[in-house]
Design an enzyme around this catalytic site. Sequence first.
Site, PDB file in Angstrom:
ATOM      1  N   ARG A   1      52.410  -3.565  61.660  1.00  7.50           N
ATOM      2  CA  ARG A   1      50.907  -3.049  62.361  1.00  7.50           C
ATOM      3  C   ARG A   1      49.697  -3.657  62.505  1.00  7.50           C
ATOM      4  O   ARG A   1      48.839  -3.123  63.090  1.00  7.50           O
ATOM      5  CB  ARG A   1      50.713  -1.996  60.974  1.00  7.50           C
ATOM      6  CG  ARG A   1      51.249  -0.753  60.547  1.00  7.50           C
ATOM      7  CD  ARG A   1      51.294   0.226  59.824  1.00  7.50           C
ATOM      8  NE  ARG A   1      49.683   0.159  59.986  1.00  7.50           N
ATOM      9  CZ  ARG A   1      49.091   0.109  58.400  1.00  7.50           C
ATOM     10  NH1 ARG A   1      49.207   0.228  57.082  1.00  7.50           N
ATOM     11  NH2 ARG A   1      47.556   0.595  58.867  1.00  7.50           N
TER      12      ARG A   1
ATOM     13  N   ILE B   1      39.516  11.635  52.072  1.00 14.04           N
ATOM     14  CA  ILE B   1      38.076  11.865  52.808  1.00 14.04           C
ATOM     15  C   ILE B   1      37.421  12.637  52.188  1.00 14.04           C
ATOM     16  O   ILE B   1      36.662  13.000  53.098  1.00 14.04           O
ATOM     17  CB  ILE B   1      39.127  11.942  54.206  1.00 14.04           C
ATOM     18  CG1 ILE B   1      39.401  13.124  54.524  1.00 14.04           C
ATOM     19  CG2 ILE B   1      39.503  10.919  54.841  1.00 14.04           C
ATOM     20  CD1 ILE B   1      39.317  13.904  55.479  1.00 14.04           C
ATOM     21  N   ASP B   2      36.598  12.482  51.172  1.00 13.27           N
ATOM     22  CA  ASP B   2      35.850  13.693  50.837  1.00 13.27           C
ATOM     23  C   ASP B   2      35.122  13.312  51.037  1.00 13.27           C
ATOM     24  O   ASP B   2      33.722  14.359  51.454  1.00 13.27           O
ATOM     25  CB  ASP B   2      35.854  13.774  48.751  1.00 13.27           C
ATOM     26  CG  ASP B   2      36.326  12.803  47.972  1.00 13.27           C
ATOM     27  OD1 ASP B   2      36.850  11.304  48.861  1.00 13.27           O
ATOM     28  OD2 ASP B   2      35.998  12.413  48.029  1.00 13.27           O
TER      29      ASP B   2
ATOM     30  N   LYS C   1      41.582  -5.964  63.793  1.00 12.21           N
ATOM     31  CA  LYS C   1      42.740  -4.162  63.890  1.00 12.21           C
ATOM     32  C   LYS C   1      41.627  -3.131  63.706  1.00 12.21           C
ATOM     33  O   LYS C   1      41.338  -2.461  63.659  1.00 12.21           O
ATOM     34  CB  LYS C   1      43.527  -4.583  62.878  1.00 12.21           C
ATOM     35  CG  LYS C   1      44.236  -3.003  62.757  1.00 12.21           C
ATOM     36  CD  LYS C   1      44.970  -3.407  61.694  1.00 12.21           C
ATOM     37  CE  LYS C   1      45.567  -2.976  60.330  1.00 12.21           C
ATOM     38  NZ  LYS C   1      44.515  -2.625  59.788  1.00 12.21           N
ATOM     39  N   ASN C   2      41.212  -3.805  62.229  1.00 12.32           N
ATOM     40  CA  ASN C   2      39.547  -2.487  61.682  1.00 12.32           C
ATOM     41  C   ASN C   2      38.523  -2.446  62.493  1.00 12.32           C
ATOM     42  O   ASN C   2      37.950  -1.219  61.836  1.00 12.32           O
ATOM     43  CB  ASN C   2      39.573  -2.974  60.182  1.00 12.32           C
ATOM     44  CG  ASN C   2      41.085  -2.882  59.537  1.00 12.32           C
ATOM     45  OD1 ASN C   2      41.942  -2.044  59.512  1.00 12.32           O
ATOM     46  ND2 ASN C   2      40.725  -3.438  57.948  1.00 12.32           N
TER      47      ASN C   2
ATOM     48  N   CYS D   1      49.294   7.492  51.059  1.00 12.60           N
ATOM     49  CA  CYS D   1      50.034   6.656  51.799  1.00 12.60           C
ATOM     50  C   CYS D   1      50.686   5.552  51.165  1.00 12.60           C
ATOM     51  O   CYS D   1      49.709   5.697  49.260  1.00 12.60           O
ATOM     52  CB  CYS D   1      49.332   5.842  52.808  1.00 12.60           C
ATOM     53  SG  CYS D   1      47.986   5.042  52.120  1.00 12.60           S
TER      54      CYS D   1
ATOM     55  N   ASP E   1      42.276  -6.377  51.071  1.00 10.42           N
ATOM     56  CA  ASP E   1      42.965  -7.105  52.415  1.00 10.42           C
ATOM     57  C   ASP E   1      43.742  -8.370  51.817  1.00 10.42           C
ATOM     58  O   ASP E   1      44.907  -9.023  52.732  1.00 10.42           O
ATOM     59  CB  ASP E   1      42.621  -6.338  53.332  1.00 10.42           C
ATOM     60  CG  ASP E   1      42.926  -4.463  53.413  1.00 10.42           C
ATOM     61  OD1 ASP E   1      42.882  -4.143  52.746  1.00 10.42           O
ATOM     62  OD2 ASP E   1      42.644  -4.616  54.593  1.00 10.42           O
TER      63      ASP E   1
ATOM     64  N   ARG F   1      46.662   6.265  59.514  1.00 11.79           N
ATOM     65  CA  ARG F   1      45.518   6.721  58.872  1.00 11.79           C
ATOM     66  C   ARG F   1      44.022   7.210  60.048  1.00 11.79           C
ATOM     67  O   ARG F   1      43.138   7.450  59.446  1.00 11.79           O
ATOM     68  CB  ARG F   1      45.234   6.778  57.271  1.00 11.79           C
ATOM     69  CG  ARG F   1      46.603   7.205  56.639  1.00 11.79           C
ATOM     70  CD  ARG F   1      46.145   6.482  54.818  1.00 11.79           C
ATOM     71  NE  ARG F   1      44.580   7.029  54.770  1.00 11.79           N
ATOM     72  CZ  ARG F   1      44.797   8.510  54.052  1.00 11.79           C
ATOM     73  NH1 ARG F   1      45.452   9.300  54.057  1.00 11.79           N
ATOM     74  NH2 ARG F   1      43.598   8.770  54.024  1.00 11.79           N
TER      75      ARG F   1
ATOM     76  N   ARG G   1      43.997   7.891  49.188  1.00 12.66           N
ATOM     77  CA  ARG G   1      42.970   7.425  50.222  1.00 12.66           C
ATOM     78  C   ARG G   1      42.193   8.680  50.602  1.00 12.66           C
ATOM     79  O   ARG G   1      42.114   9.401  51.391  1.00 12.66           O
ATOM     80  CB  ARG G   1      43.760   6.686  51.344  1.00 12.66           C
ATOM     81  CG  ARG G   1      44.026   4.863  51.202  1.00 12.66           C
ATOM     82  CD  ARG G   1      44.529   5.112  51.882  1.00 12.66           C
ATOM     83  NE  ARG G   1      43.441   3.830  52.809  1.00 12.66           N
ATOM     84  CZ  ARG G   1      43.814   2.948  53.914  1.00 12.66           C
ATOM     85  NH1 ARG G   1      45.299   2.436  54.003  1.00 12.66           N
ATOM     86  NH2 ARG G   1      42.853   2.565  54.507  1.00 12.66           N
TER      87      ARG G   1
HETATM   88  C1  UD1 Z   1      39.615   0.446  55.492  1.00 11.33           C
HETATM   89  C2  UD1 Z   1      40.333  -0.767  56.167  1.00 11.33           C
HETATM   90  C3  UD1 Z   1      40.863  -1.201  54.994  1.00 11.33           C
HETATM   91  C4  UD1 Z   1      40.594  -2.123  53.563  1.00 11.33           C
HETATM   92  C5  UD1 Z   1      39.603  -0.734  53.389  1.00 11.33           C
HETATM   93  C6  UD1 Z   1      39.031  -1.846  51.807  1.00 11.33           C
HETATM   94  C7  UD1 Z   1      40.727   0.326  58.003  1.00 11.33           C
HETATM   95  C8  UD1 Z   1      41.668   0.701  59.246  1.00 11.33           C
HETATM   96  N1  UD1 Z   1      41.298  -0.009  56.916  1.00 11.33           N
HETATM   97  O1  UD1 Z   1      40.011   1.175  54.655  1.00 11.33           O
HETATM   98  O2  UD1 Z   1      41.934  -1.758  55.464  1.00 11.33           O
HETATM   99  O3  UD1 Z   1      41.141  -1.922  52.729  1.00 11.33           O
HETATM  100  O4  UD1 Z   1      38.439  -0.348  54.465  1.00 11.33           O
HETATM  101  O5  UD1 Z   1      38.067  -1.937  52.543  1.00 11.33           O
HETATM  102  O6  UD1 Z   1      39.249  -0.759  58.515  1.00 11.33           O
HETATM  103  N2  UD1 Z   1      37.459   6.899  49.061  1.00 11.33           N
HETATM  104  C9  UD1 Z   1      37.623   8.194  48.821  1.00 11.33           C
HETATM  105  N3  UD1 Z   1      36.699   9.765  49.468  1.00 11.33           N
HETATM  106  C10 UD1 Z   1      36.728   8.579  50.815  1.00 11.33           C
HETATM  107  C11 UD1 Z   1      36.771   7.527  51.925  1.00 11.33           C
HETATM  108  C12 UD1 Z   1      38.085   6.603  51.058  1.00 11.33           C
HETATM  109  O7  UD1 Z   1      37.995   8.366  47.220  1.00 11.33           O
HETATM  110  O8  UD1 Z   1      36.450  10.409  51.401  1.00 11.33           O
HETATM  111  C13 UD1 Z   1      38.690   5.989  48.276  1.00 11.33           C
HETATM  112  C14 UD1 Z   1      40.077   5.599  49.015  1.00 11.33           C
HETATM  113  O9  UD1 Z   1      40.767   6.283  48.631  1.00 11.33           O
HETATM  114  C15 UD1 Z   1      40.292   4.408  49.136  1.00 11.33           C
HETATM  115  C16 UD1 Z   1      38.870   3.684  48.727  1.00 11.33           C
HETATM  116  O10 UD1 Z   1      37.476   4.510  48.566  1.00 11.33           O
HETATM  117  O11 UD1 Z   1      40.565   3.712  47.486  1.00 11.33           O
HETATM  118  C17 UD1 Z   1      38.137   2.348  50.013  1.00 11.33           C
HETATM  119  O12 UD1 Z   1      38.605   3.040  50.820  1.00 11.33           O
HETATM  120  P1  UD1 Z   1      37.772   3.371  51.744  1.00 11.33           P
HETATM  121  O13 UD1 Z   1      36.664   1.819  51.867  1.00 11.33           O
HETATM  122  O14 UD1 Z   1      37.497   3.628  52.517  1.00 11.33           O
HETATM  123  O15 UD1 Z   1      38.747   2.398  53.225  1.00 11.33           O
HETATM  124  P2  UD1 Z   1      39.216   3.014  54.501  1.00 11.33           P
HETATM  125  O16 UD1 Z   1      38.525   3.052  55.516  1.00 11.33           O
HETATM  126  O17 UD1 Z   1      40.493   3.637  54.155  1.00 11.33           O
END
Ligand code: UD1
Length: 428
Positions: free
Chosen positions: A398, A124-125, A22-23, A117, A306, A93, A122
């Site tokens: 999902r 995106i900064d 999926k990812n 969520c 995960d 997301r 989560r």
């Molecule tokens: C992806 C995966 C998800 C997996 C996660 C970690 C997809 C669709 N989802 O999620 O299944 O659990 O990786 O392996 O691929 N964060 C920030 N700021 C940012 C980006 C992230 O603070 O700009 C924090 C998030 O809130 C979270 C952590 O970093 O607590 C990890 O996030 P990230 O590695 O970005 O995970 P996703 O890409 O959302």
Amino acid sequence: MEVIEVEGGHPIEGEVTVEGAKNSALKLMAATIMAPGVTTLTNVPNIADVHVMGKVLKKLGATIDVCDQHTLCIDTSGVDRWETPYELVAQMRASTAVLGPLLSRFGKAVVAMPGGCKIGARKIDMHILGLEALGVKFKIDHGNIHASAPNGITGRVVTLDFASVGATENLMMASVFAKGVTTIDNAAREPEIVDLANMLCEMGADIKGAGSPIIEVRGVKKLHPVTHRVVGDRIEAGTFLAIGGLMDRPITVKGFEPQHLGLVLRKYEEMGLTVERGNRCCTIYRKGPIHPIDIQTLPYPGFPTDMQAQTMCLLSMSDGTCIITENIFENRFMFASELNRMGSDIKIEGHHAIVHGVKKLSGAQVKSPDLRGGAALVMAGLVAEGLTTVSAIHHIDRGYEHFVEKLQSLGAHIVRTNIEDTEEELAS
Ligand code: UD1
């Protein structure tokens, strides 16, 4: 209300094949925006999140032919919009993965700001800070992120505070056509990132180092469409292997690379489970008691968040006490309180779960808190005494294709069925 009903205690054994990840599939679909024409993706899982990404692409002007159940032919030549609305970002997301590709193709993008969520804020900064370093300007307005690169994207060194999967992917995709060289330092190393980099390179991109903490992207002029097979889903595989770990008969999982679950499998061996690694397959079973071991989730190659709930389910039946530490998402222990309804003994202290093993679980009505937690509740139901009814199964849909049917093929007594909403459900 649709639920999954599981009658526990029936022997489970046999072979199961997992789908594409999926990812990975979601990001590969987003990346097709950068190569106008028809890209064919094979081994795409037929799951709800993929359907949402399909809607996102169509909204932007792409057409998608479902050539067979697992093959998508995505024509992005007609993509002429760059806005992704809140209704789709709110559903999933990962819709924000189109930010990098839209910036690459149009030099601009409007993506709804994702809200919180269930598994945490989560943010995106890091995506935004990284893209700003490459010359992208951001304005946040009425809940939308407006991104534009008036002077084009320029390669620089971008150091991430944390090896974020989503930020690494967006930066990699945004820098494919950048002037000069972009270096992503402290990049995430997940196999799905390697899969994305591989497809972009097949399309003509120049990316080195994917799978290591330093990724180098040398800007190229254009990409061309390709045919690409999505990497096997290590988390779906891990879920079936965790289920196998509860059983005294072997379960063989096919269609993925066992080295993508390196630490998970080593931890399962430490628990006393028998693990036999093969070529794109793995067999697991339990010969004796499950030993308690401590786990902490970390970015790849650390223990995947995960796989945390499924592993907690295994450890809830160990012959001792252990601690699970969740370092990635701040709110990912909701599964524990549902599992406690089935007789487990788990206490949450901040981002630690103290798991006291119990001899047995008992069937109950439980509610999926999220995607992986939902699958882990079904897993618990397979060994619990009596009937377990898992609700909110849209979470499971999902990310798992034919989860119930695959478990039936292994011998589980499990069905999807409709039951009447309880008053509590109606009120929620
Ligand atoms: C992806 C995966 C998800 C997996 C996660 C970690 C997809 C669709 N989802 O999620 O299944 O659990 O990786 O392996 O691929 N964060 C920030 N700021 C940012 C980006 C992230 O603070 O700009 C924090 C998030 O809130 C979270 C952590 O970093 O607590 C990890 O996030 P990230 O590695 O970005 O995970 P996703 O890409 O959302």
